[in-house]
Design a protein around this motif. Structure first.
Motif, PDB file in Angstrom:
ATOM      1  N   PRO A  62       0.827  -1.210   0.000  1.00 17.70           N
ATOM      2  CA  PRO A  62       0.000   0.000   0.000  1.00 17.70           C
ATOM      3  C   PRO A  62       0.860   1.258   0.000  1.00 17.70           C
ATOM      4  O   PRO A  62       2.008   1.243   0.448  1.00 17.70           O
ATOM      5  N   GLU A  63       0.253   2.313  -0.493  1.00 24.00           N
ATOM      6  CA  GLU A  63       0.973   3.572  -0.640  1.00 24.00           C
ATOM      7  C   GLU A  63       1.478   4.096   0.708  1.00 24.00           C
ATOM      8  O   GLU A  63       2.591   4.571   0.836  1.00 24.00           O
ATOM      9  N   ARG A  64       0.616   3.968   1.713  1.00 20.47           N
ATOM     10  CA  ARG A  64       0.997   4.490   3.020  1.00 20.47           C
ATOM     11  C   ARG A  64       2.227   3.755   3.546  1.00 20.47           C
ATOM     12  O   ARG A  64       3.123   4.377   4.138  1.00 20.47           O
ATOM     13  N   ASP A  89       1.213   0.652  12.300  1.00 19.08           N
ATOM     14  CA  ASP A  89       0.964   1.997  11.785  1.00 19.08           C
ATOM     15  C   ASP A  89       1.676   3.016  12.665  1.00 19.08           C
ATOM     16  O   ASP A  89       2.066   2.718  13.804  1.00 19.08           O
ATOM     17  N   PRO A 146      -0.028   9.607   2.732  1.00 20.21           N
ATOM     18  CA  PRO A 146      -1.394   9.204   2.397  1.00 20.21           C
ATOM     19  C   PRO A 146      -2.032   8.397   3.518  1.00 20.21           C
ATOM     20  O   PRO A 146      -1.352   7.902   4.417  1.00 20.21           O
ATOM     21  N   LYS A 147      -3.342   8.266   3.425  1.00 25.45           N
ATOM     22  CA  LYS A 147      -4.060   7.418   4.378  1.00 25.45           C
ATOM     23  C   LYS A 147      -4.192   6.019   3.773  1.00 25.45           C
ATOM     24  O   LYS A 147      -4.007   5.823   2.585  1.00 25.45           O
ATOM     25  N   GLY A 148      -4.527   5.061   4.619  1.00 23.79           N
ATOM     26  CA  GLY A 148      -4.731   3.719   4.091  1.00 23.79           C
ATOM     27  C   GLY A 148      -4.055   2.666   4.953  1.00 23.79           C
ATOM     28  O   GLY A 148      -3.722   2.914   6.113  1.00 23.79           O
ATOM     29  N   ASP A 149      -3.881   1.505   4.355  1.00 21.67           N
ATOM     30  CA  ASP A 149      -3.274   0.395   5.089  1.00 21.67           C
ATOM     31  C   ASP A 149      -1.773   0.594   5.232  1.00 21.67           C
ATOM     32  O   ASP A 149      -1.131   1.183   4.371  1.00 21.67           O
ATOM     33  N   TYR A 150      -1.253   0.065   6.319  1.00 21.93           N
ATOM     34  CA  TYR A 150       0.194   0.150   6.516  1.00 21.93           C
ATOM     35  C   TYR A 150       0.899  -1.134   6.112  1.00 21.93           C
ATOM     36  O   TYR A 150       2.098  -1.242   6.194  1.00 21.93           O
ATOM     37  N   THR A 201      -2.695  -6.485   2.362  1.00 19.03           N
ATOM     38  CA  THR A 201      -3.749  -7.285   2.965  1.00 19.03           C
ATOM     39  C   THR A 201      -3.730  -8.720   2.448  1.00 19.03           C
ATOM     40  O   THR A 201      -4.663  -9.480   2.675  1.00 19.03           O
TER      41      THR A 201
END
Lengths: 183, 451
Positions: B152-154, B223, B340-344, B347
């Protein structure tokens, strides 16, 4: 060499230097060696052991001025399952050397098969002095001899060490350690 | 920022000024490289310990008995750990030298073959202990390339944040040790003080000051905690005036400059031939930084300058690192804006453990969790090389997978190890006192050299 990260038979052949003539082969070639693209998008060539220095000098002449890494792999327990281009016979040891071309921002990696019976290969040190320590490490860890290396001695293990630790038949924890007060 | 003659901060130059003066003809000519580069510069002492022992019994050669062999180290304060140098001295001048390494060798590459891909970062993080995140990052990038896993981006931006903070802390450590080695002992305390502030941030995020095991295949371990922005912001406020103090204490100071300028000079050709990377290569005027030239993570999306030297001496290497701290802070500022927000972490349940809450409600989650931690996740067959720009240069990780849960072969290309080759070259014909300045300017971390 081409700028794309995908094998390009014509471009690769054209830039491989006039002196190193590519053998007739079905797959893409570079520097006279079979060329494949690795999972990491890097170009990987498979030179034969005997023409290794010739290929390395062509790589140097092509502007790959830095030898960034030299290491080896012992395929003792993983024989025959590797993906190698046609015409390359899998051997026990494989020397892996990476080069960088700063101007074109390219990397190339060479994988050379070295047989267990005669674990010897020419040394890069005359072309790339920076390969000095790296080849000594490979010698130390795998027992591969580098012909023409000016100081082929152990570098990480003690001078009187027996065996080559990163070989697959060198078991971990095989050295008994005597502690004080034990029998 | 002090402006000096040797101010090495240069704007980004997209055309590397690398002269193409060798190997242009005769591809079959074997000796077209720099075949006698090292002997020509008296930079090679080809002697093993066994030969040394034999020499101890050798009869005196009166005619040539002008030089003396001397050992420096393995435990000398200026060798940053356990580096031994064999020096051939003519009076106080170093004629030839040879670094002897291996005192910290613990077989970490062999250990890496016994650990699963999930456990791998705990092993590699102990190599370059001053910049542990970079070890974890190189390892994780290699594993992810083999799996073909998108993270993920985050997670990418968190990795970048931690990398740049780690570059700051590592360079601050260099400032401290470099000052100490050269007699600016108060600098040691200042450097450690500022580094401690950065380590406090690492502790907040990862729970540990060093050897974090935070960056893992699939993302990061956790996170960012609440209040991380304040913590970073506080650091970014503290550091600039402190760096100004360094300038006053060292950069513009005549003693400091006398001590470093013109010491341990190396040209661009030699630096490239000797496979150096990082500040050592850049000090010789080669603008090469993997963050810019072969971008990984999201370095394409941030603006920074590659700091390049001109003279290739110890002062340039000092000034490059000092200014790289400033560049890293510039990157961190941008990361704060763009995080950015999102997963660290990814998944993909086959690679990363499921969230704790899922385990209570889902049978599959429990199975995945159990599988990942007992036998690890399997990685497709193949070989891969991933490289990052660590504070010391190109840190590469080469992994061969046989399709199992453990790497068949895990090799780390440690920049300290290869940069150490330059010592004989730079020390030759210099004073023994300058040898200390040269070792310090290469900034070797022996844990990474010996692995």
């Amino acid at each position: 060499m081409t700028d794309e990260a995908t094998p390009d038979p014509e471009g690769a052949d054209a830039a491989s230097g006039d002196e190193v003539i590519a053998a007739e082969s079905t797959g893409p070639m570079a520097f006279g060696c079979p060329l494949v693209a690795s999972a990491d998008g890097q170009l990987v060539i498979h030179p034969g052991r005997d023409e290794w220095l010739l290929v390395a000098s062509a790589i140097l002449a092509d502007g790959f001025r830095m030898c960034i890494d030299v290491t080896a792999v012992d395929f003792l327990t993983f024989q025959g399952r590797r993906e190698l281009p046609a015409g390359i016979n899998a051997e026990r040891y494989e020397l892996v050397a990476s080069f960088i071309n700063h101007e074109r921002r390219e990397r190339i990696r060479a994988r050379v098969q070295i047989s267990a019976d005669d674990a010897t290969i020419g040394s890069l040190t005359n072309l790339y002095p920076g390969a000095d320590y790296l080849e000594r490490e490979v010698f130390d860890m795998f027992g591969i001899n580098f012909e023409g290396h000016p100081d082929l001695s152990r570098i990480l293990m003690p001078e009187n060490w027996e065996g080559h630790p990163l070989r697959k038949d060198f078991a971990t924890g095989a050295i008994p350690v005597q502690f004080k007060g034990t029998n | 920022m002090a402006v000096t003659d040797a101010e090495p901060q240069a704007p980004v130059d997209n055309t590397p000024v690398i002269e193409h003066n060798m190997a242009t003809d005769a591809a079959t000519e074997l000796h077209l490289g720099q075949v006698d580069l090292l002997p020509r510069n008296h930079a090679v002492m080809r002697m093993s310990e066994v030969q040394m022992a034999e020499m101890a019994d050798a009869p005196l050669d009166d005619e040539n008995d002008q030089t003396m062999l001397m050992n420096m180290g393995p435990s000398h304060p200026s060798t940053h750990g356990v580096l031994r140098l064999m020096l051939e001295m003519d009076g106080e001048t170093v004629v030839r030298s040879k670094p002897v390494v291996g005192y910290l060798h613990t077989g970490m590459e062999k250990t890496g073959e016994e650990l699963t891909y999930l456990q791998g970062p705990t092993n590699v993080t102990r190599m370059d202990y001053a910049a542990p995140f970079f070890n974890e990052l190189a390892f994780s990038l290699a594993v992810e390339k083999l799996i073909g896993l998108e993270i993920p981006e985050r997670a990418t931006w968190i990795r970048m944040l931690m990398s740049e903070m780690n570059r700051i802390s590592s360079h601050l450590l260099f400032m401290a040790t470099n000052g100490m080695d050269l007699g600016a002992v108060s600098m040691m305390i200042y450097g450690w003080r500022e580094r401690e502030e950065v380590l406090r941030f690492f502790e907040l995020v990862t729970g540990l000051r060093m050897n974090h095991n935070y960056i893992r295949p699939g993302g990061v371990a956790a996170d960012l905690p609440d209040g991380w922005r304040d913590s970073v912001g506080r650091l970014l406020d503290i550091l600039p005036p402190r760096l100004e103090e360094y300038d006053i204490l060292m950069t513009g100071q005549p003693i400091w400059r006398e001590r470093l300028q013109g010491v341990g000079v190396m040209g661009a050709d030699e630096a490239i031939a000797l496979s150096t990377t990082g500040p050592v290569l850049r000090s010789a005027g080669v603008p090469w930084d993997l963050r810019r030239d072969m971008p990984y993570l999201a370095y394409d999306d941030v603006e920074f300058d590659v700091v390049v030297g001109t003279y290739g001496d110890a002062f340039d290497r000092y000034a490059i690192r000092l200014n790289e701290i400033r560049e890293s802070m510039r990157i961190v500022h941008q990361i704060l804006d763009k995080m950015p927000k999102g997963d660290y972490r990814a998944t993909d349940t086959k690679v990363t453990p499921p969230p704790r809450a899922r385990i209570d409600e889902s049978m599959e989650a429990l199975i995945h969790h159990f599988k990942i931690f007992t036998e690890g996740f399997k990685v497709p067959e193949g070989e891969v090389y991933a490289a990052v720009e660590s504070p010391r240069g190109e840190l590469g990780c080469y992994i061969v997978s046989d399709g199992g849960p453990k790497p068949y072969r895990m090799h780390i290309r440690g920049p300290s190890f290869i940069n150490l080759q330059t010592l004989p070259h730079m020390m030759s014909q210099g004073l023994i006192a300058d040898a200390v300045a040269v070792i310090s300017s290469v900034d070797p971390i022996m844990g990474e050299v010996d692995r």
